[in-house]
Design a protein around this motif. Structure first.
Motif, PDB file in Angstrom:
ATOM      1  N   SER A  39      -0.360  -3.869   5.381  1.00  0.00           N
ATOM      2  CA  SER A  39       0.898  -3.681   4.663  1.00  0.00           C
ATOM      3  C   SER A  39       2.105  -3.801   5.563  1.00  0.00           C
ATOM      4  O   SER A  39       3.191  -4.087   5.099  1.00  0.00           O
ATOM      5  CB  SER A  39       0.902  -2.312   3.983  1.00  0.00           C
ATOM      6  OG  SER A  39       0.670  -1.297   4.924  1.00  0.00           O
ATOM      7  N   ASP A 105      -1.754   0.255   1.884  1.00  0.00           N
ATOM      8  CA  ASP A 105      -0.756   0.179   0.819  1.00  0.00           C
ATOM      9  C   ASP A 105      -0.410   1.577   0.295  1.00  0.00           C
ATOM     10  O   ASP A 105       0.752   1.901   0.044  1.00  0.00           O
ATOM     11  CB  ASP A 105      -1.271  -0.676  -0.337  1.00  0.00           C
ATOM     12  CG  ASP A 105      -1.603  -2.092   0.089  1.00  0.00           C
ATOM     13  OD1 ASP A 105      -0.885  -2.626   0.960  1.00  0.00           O
ATOM     14  OD2 ASP A 105      -2.573  -2.662  -0.434  1.00  0.00           O
ATOM     15  N   PRO A 332       4.268  -2.390   1.301  1.00  0.00           N
ATOM     16  CA  PRO A 332       2.893  -2.630   0.869  1.00  0.00           C
ATOM     17  C   PRO A 332       2.637  -4.120   0.687  1.00  0.00           C
ATOM     18  O   PRO A 332       3.558  -4.888   0.404  1.00  0.00           O
ATOM     19  CB  PRO A 332       2.805  -1.888  -0.461  1.00  0.00           C
ATOM     20  CG  PRO A 332       4.208  -1.826  -0.951  1.00  0.00           C
ATOM     21  CD  PRO A 332       5.067  -1.712   0.275  1.00  0.00           C
ATOM     22  N   ARG A 333       1.412  -4.497   0.856  1.00  0.00           N
ATOM     23  CA  ARG A 333       1.040  -5.905   0.719  1.00  0.00           C
ATOM     24  C   ARG A 333       1.411  -6.425  -0.664  1.00  0.00           C
ATOM     25  O   ARG A 333       1.877  -7.555  -0.818  1.00  0.00           O
ATOM     26  CB  ARG A 333      -0.468  -6.035   0.970  1.00  0.00           C
ATOM     27  CG  ARG A 333      -1.027  -7.430   0.843  1.00  0.00           C
ATOM     28  CD  ARG A 333      -2.479  -7.437   1.283  1.00  0.00           C
ATOM     29  NE  ARG A 333      -3.208  -6.312   0.668  1.00  0.00           N
ATOM     30  CZ  ARG A 333      -4.393  -5.901   1.087  1.00  0.00           C
ATOM     31  NH1 ARG A 333      -4.956  -6.472   2.137  1.00  0.00           N
ATOM     32  NH2 ARG A 333      -5.011  -4.901   0.489  1.00  0.00           N
ATOM     33  N   ALA A 338       0.388  -1.577  -5.720  1.00  0.00           N
ATOM     34  CA  ALA A 338       0.476  -0.231  -5.154  1.00  0.00           C
ATOM     35  C   ALA A 338       1.079   0.728  -6.175  1.00  0.00           C
ATOM     36  O   ALA A 338       0.622   1.869  -6.326  1.00  0.00           O
ATOM     37  CB  ALA A 338       1.310  -0.251  -3.877  1.00  0.00           C
TER      38      ALA A 338
END
Length: 438
Positions: A39, A105, A332-333, A338
């Motif tokens: 992330s 995340d 977060p990715r 998320a």
């Protein structure tokens, strides 16, 4: 540590975990807990892979319970979750390196000072938009307050909690003709009756170091109010001032009713004395004493009342109820995914699934089906929902170094010698200077 020990860390390692956490909060990256997710390199949108979850639920029962919650999320959302589990204490001790290195995340954490500190360093993701939507309807204003950073934004999703109060056996009260006290004077009078009846009025075990911190909290916010208490924990009030002296003066009135040698007894043994009917009451958390009563087959004979009123200006508007929950990475990715996971974690469905493994804690969500709860849990729900303010326990509400090196030692010194309160608070104030910058 099994599931029924308090969630911050094993009760036998709490002080060590506090020291380890303090050693990392200087925000210098050090070798240790490897980052589990990716992330830190993402901004939040393109990746549709699994949501990564950093977890400190490392013991078998909580680990399995959390896995069931994540399975429920995947079944409903079709989004897979990769759970990266780390040893419970190591997670706390190396949290700074984990957050700086690129956290998952979503990751498990705690409300209180521990949350606000890392949020102020931009190491926690802002989820105020979730709280302005459907999330808020699950929680009380006090729970939102506990999820809020110093900047007024929200950074935390409460998952479960357990309240601290004065616990007792109703059967013993009925047999002896005792009534629940409302005022501090009534509390003292009741303790005197118990002592006259051959009971230890207040079970106390302090060999673990942390348990009596909870009693300090109760007496302090009853004496001086919520605002003073949280500001004192943040180093914004004078530890040598008259208000702190008043807290210790009130506490001193109780000491003649303590079990002898509290410093040489652990909290488990103290709780067992209430279970056996040798002691009348104990200031403790539902999760701790509930563990002992559940194992002893007497959970139905366990009840509690709010710590009695000391100052009518504040009444009983504040309670202590440590809240465990989850945070989001700053980047977060996949932010949308998320958010979906955090929204699910906030649901009564997710929290009740987890608490099938724990009959002594309660779901944070106000939408949880209380009909599935035992009698103790049902009372805990009302207790938490009715609170105007919620504190998190001293070691979560203040600097971890101050908690482990000053607060614990000072409380122990007080229990050994309660007759030099002026000297005690001056020493605390002097030591506090190295932890709190004015």
């Amino acid at each position: 540590m099994n599931r029924l020990t308090p969630p911050f860390e094993s009760m036998f390692g709490r002080r060590a975990a506090l020291k380890g956490l303090f050693a990392t909060v200087g925000l210098a990256a050090v070798p240790g807990l490897a980052a589990c997710g990716s992330s830190g390199s993402g901004g939040g949108g393109a990746d549709t892979g699994p949501v990564s979850l950093g977890s400190n639920y490392s013991d078998a029962v909580p680990k399995g319970a959390l896995a069931e919650v994540m399975k429920g999320f995947t079944d409903s959302s079709k989004l897979p979750v990769t759970i990266n589990t780390k040893d419970h204490e190591a997670f706390q001790q190396q949290i700074n390196n984990y957050l700086q290195g690129g956290p998952d995340d979503v990751w498990s954490w705690f409300a209180g000072f521990r949350l606000r500190f890392f949020a102020s360093k931009n190491l926690v993701g802002d989820i105020s938009d979730l709280w302005s939507g459907d999330l808020a309807s699950n929680y009380t204003p006090a729970q939102k307050e506990a999820s809020t950073g110093n900047d007024g934004k929200q950074y935390f999703v409460p998952f479960y909690s357990y309240p601290w109060a004065v616990f007792y056996r109703p059967s013993v009260f009925q047999q002896k003709g005792y009534t629940v006290p409302k005022s501090f004077d009534d509390f003292i009078t009741l303790a005197g009756k118990m002592k006259g009846d051959g009971l230890s009025p207040l079970a106390a075990g302090q060999s673990n170091g942390w348990p009596q911190l909870g009693t300090f909290d109760q007496i302090n916010f009853r004496t001086n109010g919520y605002d003073f208490h949280v500001n004192l924990m943040a180093g914004k009030e004078d530890w040598a001032g008259d208000k702190v002296k008043a807290t210790f003066d009130n506490w001193k009135r109780l000491l003649e009713f303590y079990q002898p040698n509290s410093l040489g007894r652990d909290w488990q043994t103290a709780a067992q004395s209430v279970l056996k009917g040798d002691a009348g009451m104990m200031v403790i958390g539902s999760q701790q004493i509930g563990q002992q009563f559940s194992a002893g087959g007497k959970l139905d004979d366990l009840d509690f009342f709010a710590f009695p009123e000391i100052n009518s200006q504040y009444g009983q508007d504040t309670i202590e109820a440590p809240i465990d929950g989850f945070c989001m990475a700053p980047k977060p990715r996949n932010k949308d995914n998320a958010h979906k996971l955090l929204t699910y974690i906030a649901s009564a469905q997710a929290q009740q699934a987890y608490l099938k493994s724990d009959p002594t804690s309660i779901a944070a969500s106000g939408k949880a089906d209380v009909s599935s709860y035992n009698k103790l849990q049902q009372k805990c729900v009302k207790f938490v929902n009715d609170a105007k303010h919620i504190t998190q326990f001293l070691d979560r509400d203040t600097d971890p170094g101050f908690a482990s090196e000053v607060a614990i030692n000072s409380v122990n010194d007080f229990l050994k010698n309660p007759n030099d309160i002026d000297g005690l608070v001056k020493k605390i104030a002097s030591q506090a200077k190295q932890y709190f910058q004015k």
